[in-house]
Design an enzyme around this catalytic site. Structure first.
Site, PDB file in Angstrom:
ATOM      1  N   LYS A 197      11.047 -52.229  33.825  1.00 20.52           N
ATOM      2  CA  LYS A 197       9.955 -53.050  33.334  1.00 20.52           C
ATOM      3  C   LYS A 197      10.140 -53.379  31.852  1.00 20.52           C
ATOM      4  O   LYS A 197       9.529 -54.290  31.334  1.00 20.52           O
ATOM      5  CB  LYS A 197       8.627 -52.285  33.482  1.00 20.52           C
ATOM      6  CG  LYS A 197       8.267 -51.899  34.893  1.00 20.52           C
ATOM      7  CD  LYS A 197       6.973 -51.037  34.829  1.00 20.52           C
ATOM      8  CE  LYS A 197       6.662 -50.448  36.193  1.00 20.52           C
ATOM      9  NZ  LYS A 197       5.531 -49.494  36.078  1.00 20.52           N
TER      10      LYS A 197
ATOM     11  N   GLU B 125      18.377 -57.430  28.826  1.00 23.99           N
ATOM     12  CA  GLU B 125      18.139 -55.977  28.736  1.00 23.99           C
ATOM     13  C   GLU B 125      17.305 -55.647  27.504  1.00 23.99           C
ATOM     14  O   GLU B 125      17.476 -56.258  26.448  1.00 23.99           O
ATOM     15  CB  GLU B 125      19.479 -55.235  28.628  1.00 23.99           C
ATOM     16  CG  GLU B 125      19.986 -54.672  29.949  1.00 23.99           C
ATOM     17  CD  GLU B 125      19.242 -53.414  30.405  1.00 23.99           C
ATOM     18  OE1 GLU B 125      18.103 -53.172  29.968  1.00 23.99           O
ATOM     19  OE2 GLU B 125      19.815 -52.680  31.226  1.00 23.99           O
ATOM     20  N   ASP B 126      16.443 -54.656  27.643  1.00 25.78           N
ATOM     21  CA  ASP B 126      15.672 -54.201  26.502  1.00 25.78           C
ATOM     22  C   ASP B 126      16.550 -53.421  25.526  1.00 25.78           C
ATOM     23  O   ASP B 126      16.584 -53.691  24.331  1.00 25.78           O
ATOM     24  CB  ASP B 126      14.479 -53.339  26.961  1.00 25.78           C
ATOM     25  CG  ASP B 126      14.862 -52.291  28.019  1.00 25.78           C
ATOM     26  OD1 ASP B 126      16.067 -52.118  28.309  1.00 25.78           O
ATOM     27  OD2 ASP B 126      13.956 -51.637  28.557  1.00 25.78           O
TER      28      ASP B 126
ATOM     29  N   ASP C 192      21.892 -47.918  25.748  1.00 26.25           N
ATOM     30  CA  ASP C 192      22.025 -46.582  25.155  1.00 26.25           C
ATOM     31  C   ASP C 192      23.412 -46.037  25.528  1.00 26.25           C
ATOM     32  O   ASP C 192      24.392 -46.303  24.832  1.00 26.25           O
ATOM     33  CB  ASP C 192      20.863 -45.727  25.703  1.00 26.25           C
ATOM     34  CG  ASP C 192      20.835 -44.313  25.170  1.00 26.25           C
ATOM     35  OD1 ASP C 192      21.631 -43.987  24.285  1.00 26.25           O
ATOM     36  OD2 ASP C 192      20.001 -43.516  25.642  1.00 26.25           O
TER      37      ASP C 192
ATOM     38  N   LYS D 225      21.809 -49.001  20.813  1.00 24.37           N
ATOM     39  CA  LYS D 225      21.903 -47.770  20.025  1.00 24.37           C
ATOM     40  C   LYS D 225      23.339 -47.588  19.551  1.00 24.37           C
ATOM     41  O   LYS D 225      24.285 -47.876  20.273  1.00 24.37           O
ATOM     42  CB  LYS D 225      21.465 -46.570  20.859  1.00 24.37           C
ATOM     43  CG  LYS D 225      19.966 -46.480  21.001  1.00 24.37           C
ATOM     44  CD  LYS D 225      19.525 -45.155  21.576  1.00 24.37           C
ATOM     45  CE  LYS D 225      18.036 -45.191  21.858  1.00 24.37           C
ATOM     46  NZ  LYS D 225      17.588 -44.011  22.616  1.00 24.37           N
TER      47      LYS D 225
ATOM     48  N   PHE E 115      14.533 -42.149  19.928  1.00 25.68           N
ATOM     49  CA  PHE E 115      13.798 -42.647  21.086  1.00 25.68           C
ATOM     50  C   PHE E 115      12.742 -43.643  20.610  1.00 25.68           C
ATOM     51  O   PHE E 115      11.875 -43.293  19.813  1.00 25.68           O
ATOM     52  CB  PHE E 115      13.148 -41.507  21.867  1.00 25.68           C
ATOM     53  CG  PHE E 115      12.612 -41.958  23.191  1.00 25.68           C
ATOM     54  CD1 PHE E 115      13.452 -42.086  24.288  1.00 25.68           C
ATOM     55  CD2 PHE E 115      11.274 -42.298  23.330  1.00 25.68           C
ATOM     56  CE1 PHE E 115      12.966 -42.543  25.509  1.00 25.68           C
ATOM     57  CE2 PHE E 115      10.780 -42.758  24.548  1.00 25.68           C
ATOM     58  CZ  PHE E 115      11.624 -42.876  25.632  1.00 25.68           C
ATOM     59  N   VAL E 116      12.852 -44.885  21.100  1.00 29.46           N
ATOM     60  CA  VAL E 116      11.931 -45.929  20.633  1.00 29.46           C
ATOM     61  C   VAL E 116      11.010 -46.409  21.746  1.00 29.46           C
ATOM     62  O   VAL E 116      11.350 -46.333  22.931  1.00 29.46           O
ATOM     63  CB  VAL E 116      12.696 -47.138  20.026  1.00 29.46           C
ATOM     64  CG1 VAL E 116      13.372 -46.748  18.726  1.00 29.46           C
ATOM     65  CG2 VAL E 116      13.700 -47.728  21.012  1.00 29.46           C
TER      66      VAL E 116
ATOM     67  N   ASP F  69       8.679 -47.949  27.055  1.00 28.49           N
ATOM     68  CA  ASP F  69       7.621 -46.955  27.262  1.00 28.49           C
ATOM     69  C   ASP F  69       8.091 -45.526  27.030  1.00 28.49           C
ATOM     70  O   ASP F  69       9.288 -45.246  26.946  1.00 28.49           O
ATOM     71  CB  ASP F  69       7.131 -47.024  28.718  1.00 28.49           C
ATOM     72  CG  ASP F  69       8.147 -46.425  29.700  1.00 28.49           C
ATOM     73  OD1 ASP F  69       9.333 -46.764  29.589  1.00 28.49           O
ATOM     74  OD2 ASP F  69       7.746 -45.611  30.550  1.00 28.49           O
TER      75      ASP F  69
ATOM     76  N   ARG G 265       4.013 -49.592  26.026  1.00 34.06           N
ATOM     77  CA  ARG G 265       4.699 -50.861  26.288  1.00 34.06           C
ATOM     78  C   ARG G 265       4.019 -52.029  25.584  1.00 34.06           C
ATOM     79  O   ARG G 265       4.625 -53.030  25.256  1.00 34.06           O
ATOM     80  CB  ARG G 265       4.698 -51.176  27.791  1.00 34.06           C
ATOM     81  CG  ARG G 265       5.562 -50.271  28.629  1.00 34.06           C
ATOM     82  CD  ARG G 265       5.710 -50.880  30.031  1.00 34.06           C
ATOM     83  NE  ARG G 265       6.153 -49.917  31.013  1.00 34.06           N
ATOM     84  CZ  ARG G 265       7.417 -49.560  31.209  1.00 34.06           C
ATOM     85  NH1 ARG G 265       8.377 -50.086  30.492  1.00 34.06           N
ATOM     86  NH2 ARG G 265       7.737 -48.691  32.140  1.00 34.06           N
TER      87      ARG G 265
HETATM   88  P1  5GP Z   1      21.638 -46.442  29.409  1.00 28.71           P
HETATM   89  O1  5GP Z   1      22.008 -46.529  30.854  1.00 28.71           O
HETATM   90  O2  5GP Z   1      22.330 -47.475  28.543  1.00 28.71           O
HETATM   91  O3  5GP Z   1      21.814 -45.051  28.851  1.00 28.71           O
HETATM   92  O4  5GP Z   1      20.093 -46.641  29.287  1.00 28.71           O
HETATM   93  C1  5GP Z   1      19.486 -47.844  29.508  1.00 28.71           C
HETATM   94  C2  5GP Z   1      18.012 -47.668  29.837  1.00 28.71           C
HETATM   95  O5  5GP Z   1      17.494 -46.425  29.357  1.00 28.71           O
HETATM   96  C3  5GP Z   1      17.194 -48.731  29.136  1.00 28.71           C
HETATM   97  O6  5GP Z   1      17.101 -49.919  29.887  1.00 28.71           O
HETATM   98  C4  5GP Z   1      15.854 -48.025  28.974  1.00 28.71           C
HETATM   99  O7  5GP Z   1      15.093 -48.168  30.152  1.00 28.71           O
HETATM  100  C5  5GP Z   1      16.209 -46.572  28.807  1.00 28.71           C
HETATM  101  N1  5GP Z   1      16.266 -46.175  27.378  1.00 28.71           N
HETATM  102  C6  5GP Z   1      17.360 -45.889  26.644  1.00 28.71           C
HETATM  103  N2  5GP Z   1      17.023 -45.572  25.386  1.00 28.71           N
HETATM  104  C7  5GP Z   1      15.670 -45.670  25.322  1.00 28.71           C
HETATM  105  C8  5GP Z   1      14.705 -45.485  24.254  1.00 28.71           C
HETATM  106  O8  5GP Z   1      15.004 -45.154  23.089  1.00 28.71           O
HETATM  107  N3  5GP Z   1      13.403 -45.694  24.587  1.00 28.71           N
HETATM  108  C9  5GP Z   1      12.994 -46.050  25.839  1.00 28.71           C
HETATM  109  N4  5GP Z   1      11.694 -46.233  26.024  1.00 28.71           N
HETATM  110  N5  5GP Z   1      13.871 -46.239  26.861  1.00 28.71           N
HETATM  111  C10 5GP Z   1      15.193 -46.057  26.589  1.00 28.71           C
END
Ligand code: 5GP
Length: 175
Positions: A42, A98-99, A102, A130, A151-152, A158, A164
Site C-alpha cells: 500500500k 515503489e515507495d 531497502d 536506503k 526506519f521511515v 506505515d 501513512r
Molecule cells: P526491500 O525488499 O527492498 O528490503 O524492502 C522493500 C519494502 O520494505 C518497501 O516497499 C517497504 O514496504 C518496506 N520498507 C523498507 N524500509 C522501510 C522503512 O524504512 N519504512 C517502512 N515503513 N517500510 C519500509
C-alpha cells in the site's frame, strides 16, 4: 511502540518539488508513448497518485501487493504476491512505482516476475532508496531521495498500518 518520536526527514514541500522533477524527467524519456504505472500496495499509493497527476503522458495504472514485512520493522526476506495485476502487460511500457528500496529483495523479485510477462520495456521509479542496505542490486532507473538506514514513515509508509497519512517523511524513533 508505546513512546515514539517522529523526526521530519523530507518535508511536504521537498516531496512536491521532487515529484514534479521526476515526472518531468519521465515525461521527457517516454515522450509520445503510453505507459502503465504499477504501484506496489500500500506504501506507494500516495506517490503514485501525485506522480500520476504530475505526468502529462498518456498513462494507465494498476496495482499489485507483496508481503514481506508482516507489520514489523525488519524484512522477513520472503516475498509473496498477495494481489496480482488486472492488466496483461505484454507489449506495454511498464514503470514500477515503489515507495522505498531497502535490501532490494522485493524489487528484484518483482522485476523478475514482470519480465517474464514480456512488457515492451520495464523501468522502476522509487521515491526513496536506503544507502548501504542492499543485499541484491536490481536496477532503479529513477530515484527521488537517497536516505540513511533509518526506519521511515509517512507519505504512504506505515508502521503497523499507522502514519501513512502524514504528508511528509519522518524517521520513527523509539524513546
Ligand atoms: P526491500 O525488499 O527492498 O528490503 O524492502 C522493500 C519494502 O520494505 C518497501 O516497499 C517497504 O514496504 C518496506 N520498507 C523498507 N524500509 C522501510 C522503512 O524504512 N519504512 C517502512 N515503513 N517500510 C519500509
Amino acid at each position: 511502540m508505546s513512546n515514539a518520536r517522529l523526526d521530519v526527514l523530507i518535508s511536504e514541500e521537498e516531496l512536491r518539488a521532487k515529484v514534479a522533477e521526476m515526472a518531468a524527467e519521465i515525461d521527457r524519456d517516454y515522450a509520445g508513448q503510453q505507459v502503465l504505472l504499477i504501484a506496489v500496495l500500500k506504501g506507494s499509493v500516495h506517490f503514485l497518485s501525485d506522480l500520476g497527476r504530475a505526468l502529462t503522458l498518456d498513462s494507465e495504472i494498476d496495482f499489485l501487493q507483496t508481503s514481506s514485512y508482516h507489520g514489523g520493522k525488519s524484512s522477513s526476506g520472503v516475498v509473496q504476491i498477495r494481489k496480482d495485476l488486472d492488466i496483461n502487460i505484454e507489449g506495454l511500457h511498464v514503470i514500477i512505482v515503489e515507495d522505498i528500496v531497502d535490501t532490494g529483495v522485493t524489487l528484484s523479485h518483482l522485476r523478475e516476475l514482470l519480465s517474464t510477462r514480456k512488457p515492451k520495456s520495464l523501468k522502476v521509479v522509487a521515491l526513496l532508496s536506503k544507502t548501504g542496505t542492499r543485499t541484491v542490486y536490481p536496477p532503479v532507473e529513477y530515484i527521488g531521495f537517497e536516505i540513511p538506514n533509518e526506519f521511515v514513515v509517512g507519505y504512504g509508509l506505515d508502521y503497523a498500518e499507522r502514519y501513512r497519512n502524514l504528508p511528509y517523511i519522518a524517521i520513527l524513533r523509539e524513546e
